[in-house]
Design an enzyme around this catalytic site. Sequence first.
Site, mmCIF file in Angstrom:
data_model
loop_
_atom_site.group_PDB
_atom_site.id
_atom_site.type_symbol
_atom_site.label_atom_id
_atom_site.label_comp_id
_atom_site.label_asym_id
_atom_site.label_seq_id
_atom_site.Cartn_x
_atom_site.Cartn_y
_atom_site.Cartn_z
ATOM 1 C CG ASP A 36 -1.880 -1.451 0.930
ATOM 2 O OD1 ASP A 36 -2.530 -1.728 0.282
ATOM 3 O OD2 ASP A 36 -3.041 -1.031 2.206
ATOM 4 C CG HIS A 38 5.727 0.574 -2.689
ATOM 5 N ND1 HIS A 38 5.447 -0.734 -2.647
ATOM 6 C CD2 HIS A 38 7.548 0.513 -2.991
ATOM 7 C CE1 HIS A 38 7.231 -1.270 -2.124
ATOM 8 N NE2 HIS A 38 7.622 -0.851 -2.081
#
Lengths: 283, 283
Positions: A36, A38
């Site tokens: 999440d 990224h």
Amino acid sequence: MTKRITSIKEMTAIANKHLQAGESIGFVPTMGALHDGHATLMKAAKQDNTVTVVSVFVNPLQFGPNEDFDAYPRDIDKDEALVKGIGIDYLFHPSAEEMYPKQDITLTVGRLASVLEGAKRPGHFDGVVTVVNKLFNIIKPTRAYFGRKDAQQLAIIEAMVEDFNQDIEIRGIDIVREADGLAKSSRNIYLTEAERLEAVALYNSLQLAKDLIDGGERDTAVIEEEITRYITSYSSGTVEEAAVYQYPELIKVDTLEGRCFISLAVKFSKARLIDNIIIGGTK
Amino acid sequence: MTKRITSIKEMTAIANKHLQAGESIGFVPTMGALHDGHATLMKAAKQDNTVTVVSVFVNPLQFGPNEDFDAYPRDIDKDEALVKGIGIDYLFHPSAEEMYPKQDITLTVGRLASVLEGAKRPGHFDGVVTVVNKLFNIIKPTRAYFGRKDAQQLAIIEAMVEDFNQDIEIRGIDIVREADGLAKSSRNIYLTEAERLEAVALYNSLQLAKDLIDGGERDTAVIEEEITRYITSYSSGTVEEAAVYQYPELIKVDTLEGRCFISLAVKFSKARLIDNIIIGGTK
């Protein structure tokens, strides 16, 4: 539809085509094992730019001989599914041979790499700036996105872009956390089940530090001591670093003043986790 | 009309404007004290590209503590007149403060700098690639032009562009010589009148070597000995290097084979001159 690219030449030709059309390119460099954190970078890139590129490349140059290069999690198909779900235009996934047919010339980071993670991992940031500089030249981004979790990395990338006059805007994105506060990281999978529960101590200790500072504490030795005491009491982790530095200068301070960050590195049985909190000023 | 630019920001904005208009940029980096050798590079840049930029910057990073940084000839108005005469569009002439407000991160050249000039001048090529990499990012050339006189420099710049994936075509331009054969160089002004006459021995010794090779000689030790004997006999210069290397690998060879160059470095009372000749193959 996300297009997967493995050739440097093709990637640069695509970048040139978009730039000549007057489009902006948003770039998120990663080592894969996407989570999440990224995803938040990718969404920011998508919001700000016409075209988006995510790279997935586990960079051998930034791992020391005793580090987890071979064990580092790799699952390009899973990564590609996540990238597609967000609607990224290009997934750049070169081989090590494509990136380093040779590399007689390398970048060397000076003082900024002599503290914190850089002191513990000799050569690590030289490898990071070398690969990021290459990726910037290949992808020619208008803007590039980095997480604030790797605060030293972000400061060093900003310094590289300044020192080498790369015409790229660097955007730092706030840390994304699990529901209990643990910073998202590809290395969290190395935690045992028990350690995963204890690992919230990192976040909680930083919140404790913030409370102390809000209450008037300015002596960084006291703050560091309280953080270490908390983590040692509430987890099996070993505190490798709990220290207050100026940002982005990365100079250790005795008295809290101006824009600083508290940096944490904690070693569990197999995972070494980092976290930080920015104090004072905004970016 | 040549426009003189001193600001990095302005130079990059100009480059972006031209590139977005679909124009190509030809770039000749120099340290000033411009002569016919530079003029040849500029004319090639003008012929190949829509827009041309010449930089004049005496780069402190590439001079050793005992070298001629302070004494290096500087005459920006004379340089500008020459640049204008050729019809170059932009003369980029930044201050050292503009180029190096800080430089915590630097480029380091490996094996390619361990021989020839690099061995005699530690750090020299690190300084060269650092400034050229920066200039490339500031000026964003389509093509950049370098003289073949500095053969090691040309090989290292080519390696840098490959190693860092800079999307730039490097063009090597043949050595320009005085009527008697002396390679044109900004450092020739350091020669006394008598030395200036003797200095033709460098060129003549390389021609002698070429004759030997045309006659079948392949033993590089013999070739090197004959060159040294010639220069020592016909000039007061001291031969610091007379050696045969593969190009562009810069590996010393015992037997002449494939593409090589004979590299010469000769020290006179105040001037240290270099020259070379390429043997076999073409570029």
